[in-house]
Design a protein around this motif. Structure first.
Motif, PDB file in Angstrom:
ATOM      1  N   LEU A  65       4.524  -5.944  16.279  1.00 54.68           N
ATOM      2  CA  LEU A  65       3.408  -6.022  17.143  1.00 54.68           C
ATOM      3  C   LEU A  65       2.253  -5.971  16.087  1.00 54.68           C
ATOM      4  CD1 LEU A  65       1.570  -5.444  19.654  1.00 54.68           C
ATOM      5  CD2 LEU A  65       1.937  -2.709  19.142  1.00 54.68           C
ATOM      6  N   PHE A  66       2.303  -5.042  14.895  1.00 55.91           N
ATOM      7  CA  PHE A  66       1.219  -4.805  14.129  1.00 55.91           C
ATOM      8  C   PHE A  66       1.288  -6.015  12.905  1.00 55.91           C
ATOM      9  CE2 PHE A  66       1.216  -0.635  15.283  1.00 55.91           C
ATOM     10  CZ  PHE A  66       0.135  -0.008  15.010  1.00 55.91           C
ATOM     11  N   SER A  85      10.824   0.361  19.926  1.00 53.68           N
ATOM     12  CA  SER A  85      11.786   0.305  18.735  1.00 53.68           C
ATOM     13  C   SER A  85      10.788   0.236  17.465  1.00 53.68           C
ATOM     14  CB  SER A  85      12.841  -0.709  18.871  1.00 53.68           C
ATOM     15  OG  SER A  85      11.919  -2.089  18.761  1.00 53.68           O
ATOM     16  N   TYR A  86      11.340   0.604  16.277  1.00 57.09           N
ATOM     17  CA  TYR A  86      10.491   0.366  15.104  1.00 57.09           C
ATOM     18  C   TYR A  86      10.072  -1.028  15.056  1.00 57.09           C
ATOM     19  CZ  TYR A  86       9.360   1.602  10.111  1.00 57.09           C
ATOM     20  OH  TYR A  86       8.752   1.606   9.194  1.00 57.09           O
ATOM     21  N   LEU A  97       4.350   5.612   6.325  1.00 56.07           N
ATOM     22  CA  LEU A  97       3.136   4.963   6.671  1.00 56.07           C
ATOM     23  C   LEU A  97       3.167   4.274   7.889  1.00 56.07           C
ATOM     24  CD1 LEU A  97       0.095   4.154   5.876  1.00 56.07           C
ATOM     25  CD2 LEU A  97       1.162   2.213   4.763  1.00 56.07           C
ATOM     26  N   HIS A  98       4.269   3.685   8.110  1.00 53.53           N
ATOM     27  CA  HIS A  98       4.391   2.808   9.419  1.00 53.53           C
ATOM     28  C   HIS A  98       4.469   3.703  10.613  1.00 53.53           C
ATOM     29  CE1 HIS A  98       6.315  -0.403   6.695  1.00 53.53           C
ATOM     30  NE2 HIS A  98       5.241  -0.608   6.730  1.00 53.53           N
ATOM     31  N   VAL A  99       5.168   4.980  10.420  1.00 58.75           N
ATOM     32  CA  VAL A  99       5.313   5.886  11.880  1.00 58.75           C
ATOM     33  C   VAL A  99       4.129   6.522  11.808  1.00 58.75           C
ATOM     34  CG1 VAL A  99       6.288   8.198  12.260  1.00 58.75           C
ATOM     35  CG2 VAL A  99       7.830   6.289  11.187  1.00 58.75           C
ATOM     36  N   ALA A 105       1.059  -1.204  -0.034  1.00 54.45           N
ATOM     37  CA  ALA A 105      -0.003   0.354  -0.182  1.00 54.45           C
ATOM     38  C   ALA A 105       0.955   1.405   0.061  1.00 54.45           C
ATOM     39  CB  ALA A 105      -0.883   0.063   1.341  1.00 54.45           C
ATOM     40  N   PRO A 106       2.044   1.401   0.698  1.00 56.07           N
ATOM     41  CA  PRO A 106       2.779   2.703   0.624  1.00 56.07           C
ATOM     42  C   PRO A 106       3.208   3.105  -0.675  1.00 56.07           C
ATOM     43  CG  PRO A 106       3.649   1.215   2.406  1.00 56.07           C
ATOM     44  CD  PRO A 106       2.541   0.312   1.586  1.00 56.07           C
ATOM     45  N   PHE A 107       3.311   1.964  -1.709  1.00 52.22           N
ATOM     46  CA  PHE A 107       3.519   2.692  -2.991  1.00 52.22           C
ATOM     47  C   PHE A 107       2.599   3.260  -3.625  1.00 52.22           C
ATOM     48  CE2 PHE A 107       6.427  -1.286  -2.954  1.00 52.22           C
ATOM     49  CZ  PHE A 107       7.515  -0.824  -2.804  1.00 52.22           C
TER      50      PHE A 107
END
Length: 342
Positions: free
Chosen positions: A320-321, A313-314, A227-229, A157-159
């Motif tokens: 987790l996700f 942490s990242y 997106l992740h952040v 999806a980020p693309f």
């Protein structure tokens, strides 16, 4: 679970805590120079603009390594201007001048990011900051796409972000005055066409399709961490309802999380979106550099008052996700009980 053991109870206690913290932070701000308040971040943005010609020239090389360096330069510069620049401009953190704040807002949000300045500021400052982690208002739900499965969302999806962003902006133009819509359309077109023109005339791309493909690659280079952040630092933390929200200091310390220092993301996204997100939500008008400077003051104060200061942490958030995607991103979030904090 006791969410804020030892924290002062009652509205007055929470307001007193926030007032005390604000006083400590203002002491740091008053003792800081213009360079610390605005100069460091302005210099980073200026360097990103100055590096663009080198990036476009690298793309004209037939050497694969030089070409890849060009992609890296332009991708990082694009994220710095669109994420860091837009974020600081939205909060008016680049300058004290209202006129220049407006100019930078239009430049970074509309020209660079291909989005609408008014809606961008409203959705981020008024909604996300005004109602942080309140379900349906400021809970980062705009980043949820429950129709997608975990791996499609996290990896593919980020693309689409560089494509979706101007399309959403166009949809928003129907809801604003004609003069604002025309201005926004003109500035977005200027930003997109300028990059396209430079790829054809400076980098030497021979076909429109190859130039457009390169534009997409550049604009999506750091789309995954972006997106992740946006989800890592809020979703999965306590969520509140509008009629039972905690006081501001509790809302920001319970519902916001800091990631560790990450050099590339520190540069491209800014400290306030990475390692100083708690500080940013408590003091949103501070620049990235100032958020970093007041971080020891804020963390020490919250620990002394036994208030949450959430860090992870990242990689831990990523895991987790992946493991709890259905619960966190598809199902409705649970409302956190905040009895005892109010």
């Amino acid at each position: 679970m006791e969410l804020a053991r030892g924290a002062s109870k009652g509205d007055g206690g929470a307001e007193a805590l926030l007032g005390e913290l604000e006083g400590l932070v203002q002491d740091v701000v008053r003792a800081s120079s213009w360079w610390e308040l605005h100069g460091v971040d302005c210099a980073i943005l200026a360097l990103s603009l100055l590096a663009l010609p080198a990036g476009f020239l690298c793309l004209s090389s037939e050497n694969v390594l030089v070409f890849a360096i060009g992609i890296a330069i332009l991708g990082v510069c694009h994220s710095t201007l669109t994420v860091k620049g837009s974020h600081l401009a939205t909060h008016g953190a680049l300058t004290k001048s209202k006129r220049w704040s407006k100019i930078w807002l239009l430049f970074f949000v509309e020209v660079c990011s291909a989005f609408t300045a008014e809606f961008g500021k409203f959705s981020h400052v008024n909604m996300h900051h005004g109602y942080t982690n309140m379900v349906g208002l400021g809970d980062s739900s705009t980043w949820k796409l429950p129709c997608l499965n975990c791996y499609v969302y996290m990896f593919l999806a980020p693309f689409l972000i560089p494509i979706i962003t101007p399309l959403v902006a166009l949809e928003r133009l129907w809801k604003v005055e004609l003069r604002i819509a025309l201005r926004t359309l003109g500035l977005i077109s200027l930003g997109l066409y300028s990059q396209y023109w430079l790829l054809l005339n400076v980098s030497g791309f021979r076909s429109p399709s190859s130039a457009l493909a390169c534009m997409l690659l550049i604009r999506a280079l750091l789309a995954h961490p972006f997106l992740h952040v946006n989800i890592f630092q809020h979703i999965g933390l306590p969520m509140f309802s509008r009629d039972k929200k905690p006081q501001r200091i509790h809302m920001m310390t319970l519902g916001v999380l800091n990631l560790p220092r990450l050099p590339v993301l520190d540069w491209a996204f800014g400290h306030s979106l990475i390692s100083c997100h708690v500080e940013h939500h408590l003091f949103p008008k501070l620049s990235d550099n100032m958020c970093l400077k007041v971080k020891p003051v804020v963390s020490r104060f919250l620990h002394e008052k036994q208030l949450p200061y959430q860090e992870d942490s990242y990689l831990a958030r990523f895991r987790l996700f992946l493991s709890r995607y259905e619960e966190l991103m598809v199902q409705a979030p649970l409302i956190t009980e905040v009895v005892g904090l109010q």
